[in-house]
Design a protein around this motif. Sequence first.
Motif, short mmCIF file in Angstrom:
data_model
loop_
_atom_site.label_atom_id
_atom_site.label_comp_id
_atom_site.label_asym_id
_atom_site.label_seq_id
_atom_site.Cartn_x
_atom_site.Cartn_y
_atom_site.Cartn_z
N ASP A 53 0.83 -1.20 0.00
CA ASP A 53 0.00 0.00 0.00
C ASP A 53 0.87 1.25 0.00
O ASP A 53 0.62 2.21 -0.75
CB ASP A 53 -0.92 0.03 1.22
CG ASP A 53 -2.13 -0.87 1.08
OD1 ASP A 53 -2.18 -1.65 0.12
OD2 ASP A 53 -3.02 -0.80 1.95
N LEU A 54 1.89 1.25 0.84
CA LEU A 54 2.80 2.40 0.92
C LEU A 54 3.48 2.65 -0.42
O LEU A 54 3.59 3.79 -0.88
CB LEU A 54 3.84 2.17 2.01
CG LEU A 54 4.94 3.24 2.12
CD1 LEU A 54 4.35 4.61 2.39
CD2 LEU A 54 5.94 2.86 3.19
N PHE A 55 3.94 1.57 -1.05
CA PHE A 55 4.61 1.70 -2.35
C PHE A 55 3.69 2.35 -3.37
O PHE A 55 4.08 3.29 -4.07
CB PHE A 55 5.05 0.31 -2.82
CG PHE A 55 5.71 0.31 -4.17
CD1 PHE A 55 7.05 0.62 -4.29
CD2 PHE A 55 5.00 0.02 -5.32
CE1 PHE A 55 7.67 0.62 -5.53
CE2 PHE A 55 5.60 0.02 -6.57
CZ PHE A 55 6.94 0.32 -6.68
N VAL A 57 0.76 4.18 -3.02
CA VAL A 57 0.31 5.56 -2.79
C VAL A 57 1.46 6.55 -2.92
O VAL A 57 1.27 7.69 -3.35
CB VAL A 57 -0.40 5.71 -1.43
CG1 VAL A 57 -1.70 4.92 -1.42
CG2 VAL A 57 0.49 5.31 -0.26
N THR A 58 2.67 6.10 -2.56
CA THR A 58 3.83 6.98 -2.73
C THR A 58 4.11 7.24 -4.21
O THR A 58 4.30 8.39 -4.63
CB THR A 58 5.07 6.37 -2.06
OG1 THR A 58 4.83 6.23 -0.66
CG2 THR A 58 6.30 7.25 -2.27
N GLU A 61 1.69 9.59 -6.09
CA GLU A 61 1.77 11.02 -5.81
C GLU A 61 2.86 11.71 -6.64
O GLU A 61 2.99 12.92 -6.59
CB GLU A 61 2.03 11.27 -4.32
CG GLU A 61 0.77 11.35 -3.50
CD GLU A 61 0.88 12.34 -2.36
OE1 GLU A 61 1.99 12.79 -2.04
OE2 GLU A 61 -0.17 12.69 -1.79
N ARG A 82 -5.59 3.01 -3.12
CA ARG A 82 -5.65 4.45 -2.88
C ARG A 82 -6.86 4.83 -2.03
O ARG A 82 -6.79 5.74 -1.21
CB ARG A 82 -5.68 5.21 -4.22
CG ARG A 82 -4.44 4.98 -5.06
CD ARG A 82 -4.42 5.87 -6.28
NE ARG A 82 -4.08 7.24 -5.92
CZ ARG A 82 -4.08 8.26 -6.79
NH1 ARG A 82 -4.41 8.04 -8.05
NH2 ARG A 82 -3.74 9.46 -6.40
N ASN A 85 -6.20 4.19 1.60
CA ASN A 85 -5.09 5.02 2.09
C ASN A 85 -5.33 6.46 1.62
O ASN A 85 -4.63 6.98 0.75
CB ASN A 85 -3.74 4.51 1.56
CG ASN A 85 -3.37 3.16 2.10
OD1 ASN A 85 -2.76 3.04 3.16
ND2 ASN A 85 -3.76 2.11 1.39
N TRP A 251 -1.85 4.92 4.93
CA TRP A 251 -0.63 5.69 4.67
C TRP A 251 -0.90 7.08 4.10
O TRP A 251 0.04 7.82 3.81
CB TRP A 251 0.29 4.94 3.72
CG TRP A 251 0.95 3.73 4.30
CD1 TRP A 251 0.62 2.43 4.10
CD2 TRP A 251 2.09 3.71 5.17
NE1 TRP A 251 1.46 1.60 4.79
CE2 TRP A 251 2.39 2.36 5.46
CE3 TRP A 251 2.88 4.70 5.75
CZ2 TRP A 251 3.44 1.98 6.29
CZ3 TRP A 251 3.93 4.32 6.57
CH2 TRP A 251 4.19 2.99 6.83
N GLY A 254 1.36 8.50 1.31
CA GLY A 254 2.65 7.83 1.25
C GLY A 254 3.78 8.70 1.76
O GLY A 254 3.57 9.76 2.36
N ASN A 256 6.61 11.10 0.92
CA ASN A 256 7.01 11.99 -0.17
C ASN A 256 7.51 13.32 0.38
O ASN A 256 7.23 13.66 1.54
CB ASN A 256 5.83 12.24 -1.11
CG ASN A 256 5.66 11.14 -2.14
OD1 ASN A 256 6.55 10.89 -2.94
ND2 ASN A 256 4.51 10.47 -2.12
N THR A 285 4.40 11.38 5.56
CA THR A 285 3.00 11.11 5.23
C THR A 285 2.15 12.33 5.58
O THR A 285 2.61 13.26 6.23
CB THR A 285 2.47 9.91 6.03
OG1 THR A 285 2.46 10.26 7.43
CG2 THR A 285 3.34 8.68 5.82
#
Length: 344
Positions: A53-55, A57-58, A61, A82, A85, A251, A254, A256, A285
């Motif tokens: 999930d983190l990967f 949404v990051t 962006e 997305r 999160n 997250w 993410g 960024n 985040t």
Amino acid sequence: MSAKAVVFKIFRIFGIVIGHISALLGVIILAAVILLVGEAYIFCKGPSSSASDLFVVTMMETSALKFVPAMFFSESEIDEIRERNSTKETFEITDESLIEIPKQEEIVKDESKPSLEIIDIESSTYKGKLMIVRDPSRIVLGTPDVLGSNSEGIDISEMVKKEGGIAGINAGGFVDVGGVGNGGQPLGIVIKNGELLYDGGASVVIGFDFDNKLIVGYMTAEEAVEKNIRDACSFGPVFIVNGKRADVSGWGGGLNPRTCIGQTSDGTVLLLTIDGRQATSIGATYEDCINILEEYGAVNAANLDGGSSTVMYYEGEVINVSASVYGPRKLPTAFVVLPEKTAD
């Protein structure tokens, strides 16, 4: 190795690759990309849904790397990730009555607090800068002479110089297909000195009214003008409105680079930048930014354009570490800090 440790390892690799890509030879770039893709595959398809999930949404962006999650997930899977999160949309708008700004002469004469202060912000995943400006009348919106699809933005140093300022941060978003936009066409709304310069449709508006109060909320250009807004741009999401923090799930956006703006109940303005996509500062985040802004007293706050556009400028130099390998980007808008006003 814990899921959290794996998360940080992958994003540190990503930061190293992105931060030094311009200096690598072709064969090293290829090797790094192969390593990154291989690690990313394990990262995405491993047992930790939180890590994947983190990967996603990051990456989503970014302007240039939105295609990467599609290498591992279907469009519907990306949408689902997305959705879980994200930040719950709010249609609440700043209540100006909750902000009580001292008279300007009182602010100028009060020597108990510095008129402008810069604080280093740091955690296990990021480093950043918080600029605190006590007099909100010193914050104005900088823009190029012309905005639109056939126009070009200007970088932060030019923006600050143009407004006669001493400091500034990047502000609203802009059309940036593939990460190669020239900063000329804003997203949403741009208002300067009470004049509507650009209307790209209803959006999250972030700016100051003629009473120097930070107004945040979703509105049309007509509604923004009716609220007596003097300087504003568009981005989002809203982080804090009328003392209530946004409802962020998972997250959020993410890890960024981030640029944010907030205001305390006495009118003090908080300008926050977080470095990211680097080995020593992966990024922050939404929740991280909200926590920082709340800690320093923000009752209204919002997310500005981040990523490779994130920049803080002070007294002739960029004082954060930009994620852009080409240096500060050309922008359509910036929040500029004017020189300190003196007592008569």
